[in-house]
Design a protein around this motif. Sequence first.
Motif, PDB file in Angstrom:
ATOM      1  N   GLU A 316     -36.745  -3.117  52.492  1.00  0.00           N
ATOM      2  CA  GLU A 316     -35.576  -2.487  53.116  1.00  0.00           C
ATOM      3  C   GLU A 316     -35.942  -1.266  53.953  1.00  0.00           C
ATOM      4  N   ARG A 317     -37.193  -1.203  54.411  1.00  0.00           N
ATOM      5  CA  ARG A 317     -37.652  -0.095  55.244  1.00  0.00           C
ATOM      6  C   ARG A 317     -38.361  -0.626  56.480  1.00  0.00           C
ATOM      7  N   LEU A 318     -38.252   0.116  57.564  1.00  0.00           N
ATOM      8  CA  LEU A 318     -38.941  -0.246  58.781  1.00  0.00           C
ATOM      9  C   LEU A 318     -40.448  -0.188  58.542  1.00  0.00           C
ATOM     10  N   LEU A 319     -41.121  -1.322  58.743  1.00  0.00           N
ATOM     11  CA  LEU A 319     -42.550  -1.461  58.459  1.00  0.00           C
ATOM     12  C   LEU A 319     -42.895  -1.054  57.030  1.00  0.00           C
ATOM     13  N   GLY A 320     -41.924  -1.166  56.147  1.00  0.00           N
ATOM     14  CA  GLY A 320     -42.131  -0.820  54.748  1.00  0.00           C
ATOM     15  C   GLY A 320     -42.133   0.659  54.468  1.00  0.00           C
ATOM     16  N   LEU A 321     -41.768   1.500  55.480  1.00  0.00           N
ATOM     17  CA  LEU A 321     -41.904   2.957  55.324  1.00  0.00           C
ATOM     18  C   LEU A 321     -40.634   3.749  55.567  1.00  0.00           C
ATOM     19  N   LEU A 322     -39.914   3.447  56.641  1.00  0.00           N
ATOM     20  CA  LEU A 322     -38.834   4.340  57.087  1.00  0.00           C
ATOM     21  C   LEU A 322     -37.473   3.715  56.828  1.00  0.00           C
ATOM     22  N   MET A 323     -36.591   4.459  56.153  1.00  0.00           N
ATOM     23  CA  MET A 323     -35.279   3.904  55.821  1.00  0.00           C
ATOM     24  C   MET A 323     -34.348   3.777  57.030  1.00  0.00           C
ATOM     25  N   PRO A 324     -34.148   4.837  57.846  1.00  0.00           N
ATOM     26  CA  PRO A 324     -33.268   4.657  59.011  1.00  0.00           C
ATOM     27  C   PRO A 324     -33.962   3.838  60.089  1.00  0.00           C
ATOM     28  N   PHE A 325     -33.209   2.967  60.754  1.00  0.00           N
ATOM     29  CA  PHE A 325     -33.743   2.126  61.815  1.00  0.00           C
ATOM     30  C   PHE A 325     -33.552   2.752  63.200  1.00  0.00           C
ATOM     31  N   ARG A 326     -32.884   3.903  63.253  1.00  0.00           N
ATOM     32  CA  ARG A 326     -32.754   4.656  64.502  1.00  0.00           C
ATOM     33  C   ARG A 326     -32.975   6.124  64.176  1.00  0.00           C
ATOM     34  N   ALA A 327     -33.742   6.799  65.017  1.00  0.00           N
ATOM     35  CA  ALA A 327     -34.029   8.212  64.770  1.00  0.00           C
ATOM     36  C   ALA A 327     -34.710   8.823  65.982  1.00  0.00           C
ATOM     37  N   PHE A 328     -34.558  10.131  66.124  1.00  0.00           N
ATOM     38  CA  PHE A 328     -35.310  10.902  67.109  1.00  0.00           C
ATOM     39  C   PHE A 328     -36.714  11.168  66.572  1.00  0.00           C
ATOM     40  N   GLY A 329     -37.646  11.467  67.499  1.00  0.00           N
ATOM     41  CA  GLY A 329     -39.001  11.788  67.071  1.00  0.00           C
ATOM     42  C   GLY A 329     -39.690  10.563  66.497  1.00  0.00           C
ATOM     43  N   ASP A 330     -40.371  10.761  65.356  1.00  0.00           N
ATOM     44  CA  ASP A 330     -41.041   9.635  64.674  1.00  0.00           C
ATOM     45  C   ASP A 330     -41.908   8.835  65.641  1.00  0.00           C
ATOM     46  N   VAL A 331     -42.728   9.536  66.439  1.00  0.00           N
ATOM     47  CA  VAL A 331     -43.519   8.832  67.449  1.00  0.00           C
ATOM     48  C   VAL A 331     -44.543   7.888  66.817  1.00  0.00           C
ATOM     49  N   LYS A 332     -44.780   8.034  65.535  1.00  0.00           N
ATOM     50  CA  LYS A 332     -45.690   7.096  64.866  1.00  0.00           C
ATOM     51  C   LYS A 332     -45.102   5.691  64.816  1.00  0.00           C
ATOM     52  N   PHE A 333     -43.808   5.578  65.092  1.00  0.00           N
ATOM     53  CA  PHE A 333     -43.159   4.268  65.148  1.00  0.00           C
ATOM     54  C   PHE A 333     -42.817   3.868  66.584  1.00  0.00           C
TER      55      PHE A 333
END
Length: 510
Positions: A316-333
């Motif tokens: 239930e996480r983006l790439l198994g890591l991040l809960m929100p599927f939309r966000a500012f920043g997070d350039v690692k994604f």
Amino acid sequence: MAATSHLSRVWRGGELRKLQVSCQFLPPCANRTLPQTRWQLKRCFSASAQHSTYMLTPPQVNSILKANEFSFKVPEFDGKNLSSVMGFDSNQLPANAPIEDRRSAATLLQTRGMLLGVFDGHAGCACAQALSERLFYYIAVALLPHETLQELENAVESGRAVHPLLQWHKHPHDYFSREAQALYFSSLRTYWQELLDLGTPGDRPTVGEALVSAFKRLDNDISLEAQVGDPNAFLHYWVLRVAFSGATACVAHIDGNDLHIANAGDGRAVLGVQEADGSFTAVTLSNDHSAQNEDELRRVRQEHPASEHKTVVRQERLLGLLMPFRAFGDVKFKWSIELQKRVLESGPDALHENEHTKFIPPNYHTPPYLTAEPELTHHRLRPQDRFVVLGSDGLWETLHRQEVVRIVGQYLTGVHQQQPISVGGYRVTLGQMQGLLQERKARVSSTFEDQNAATHLMRHAVGNNEFGTVDHERLSKMLSLPEELARMYRDDITIIIGQFNPHVIGAQQD
């Protein structure tokens, strides 16, 4: 400027420091504790009295709850309030140290509309801090007609004073990072110059177009500033911190009878509607961008090859890591692996010591995986629409939206709908039932101990027991938890409650 990096205190010697609970800081970029995990912990809290041996007094509880509260009332003109917004109450309660949530509120001086925003940071507070300072300026610029943009550019070009775009309504704790203001202004000016180049005289964007444009452009600028860097070592480190951390955003724009919500992430906006019998009904104005949203899950999977169908969302996480599927920043994604490595190699030494920034998500093949484009909702206000609640996910993890609206509605009107006491299937003795009735009586008599609706809601969010009433002992324990334990039981909570003027709204409908 924020104190030391939140991340630098978490990562030590190349490995994640083991905290009291492994879910407090999940693998990089994902310190969003699973709601069900924290809920289970909270349900066990009453049996864990050993975690807190010191009972706070009611004045001490109030001091903690009211430390970050803020209220603003829209001024009246000649005895008449011409705004559809009467004012707002807001509050924040930290779980992280420092708090990773931010909030903003401002009046648009060109239109007299109002902006309210809640920003929920993760992997540190830097990105949420930048949003709280910058996003409303981008929205204000995006809403300006072509002629006003030209006047703005001419004033800056000739060195004349620029008329302010916003009147901020800020708590003393809601600070600005002065060191970055010149950089922020330069990026904002480039934005309005491009709007001028692309537009023609007479152009005036819709509110929806302006909100989407502002969200996307600011996220792009956050990315670009991190790639370009800055000669000032401090600013160079700061723009990288902003870009490598992340934040969701839930923003309300209210002008006349038009309410627009722009949401990216898992913050939430809920409308409180007063029915003919005096009760309150919740109307959801935003959708969570998470794995629980089937449409969002489908969108994410469709944006990547079929070969990634099983890996793009895991657990239930983006790439198994991040809960929100939309966000500012997070350039690692968002950035390619090559770009990440190039930026980090030219970055300051302090960044090299941070394992979080060097970590590449698993199954990272076709970036970007994340977007800051908001989902828009437009609602035409009616006299029965009494208030809107914006909250970070820390609020919605503890209270259902209908309960939120009931608590706020009863607080604002002073009218308590006496429902039959429900014990939710629990076995209760006559003594316990008597206690519940006494609590109800005490709750009615002490409704106005809070002068701020957001504080009143916060009290319920943290202190509600299984019967839906505020339990002082529970509230005291939750507020006295040490830093290293607080994040196990709840998230940061940020609340803004905007109250509408039904008389103005009704008159504008005629």
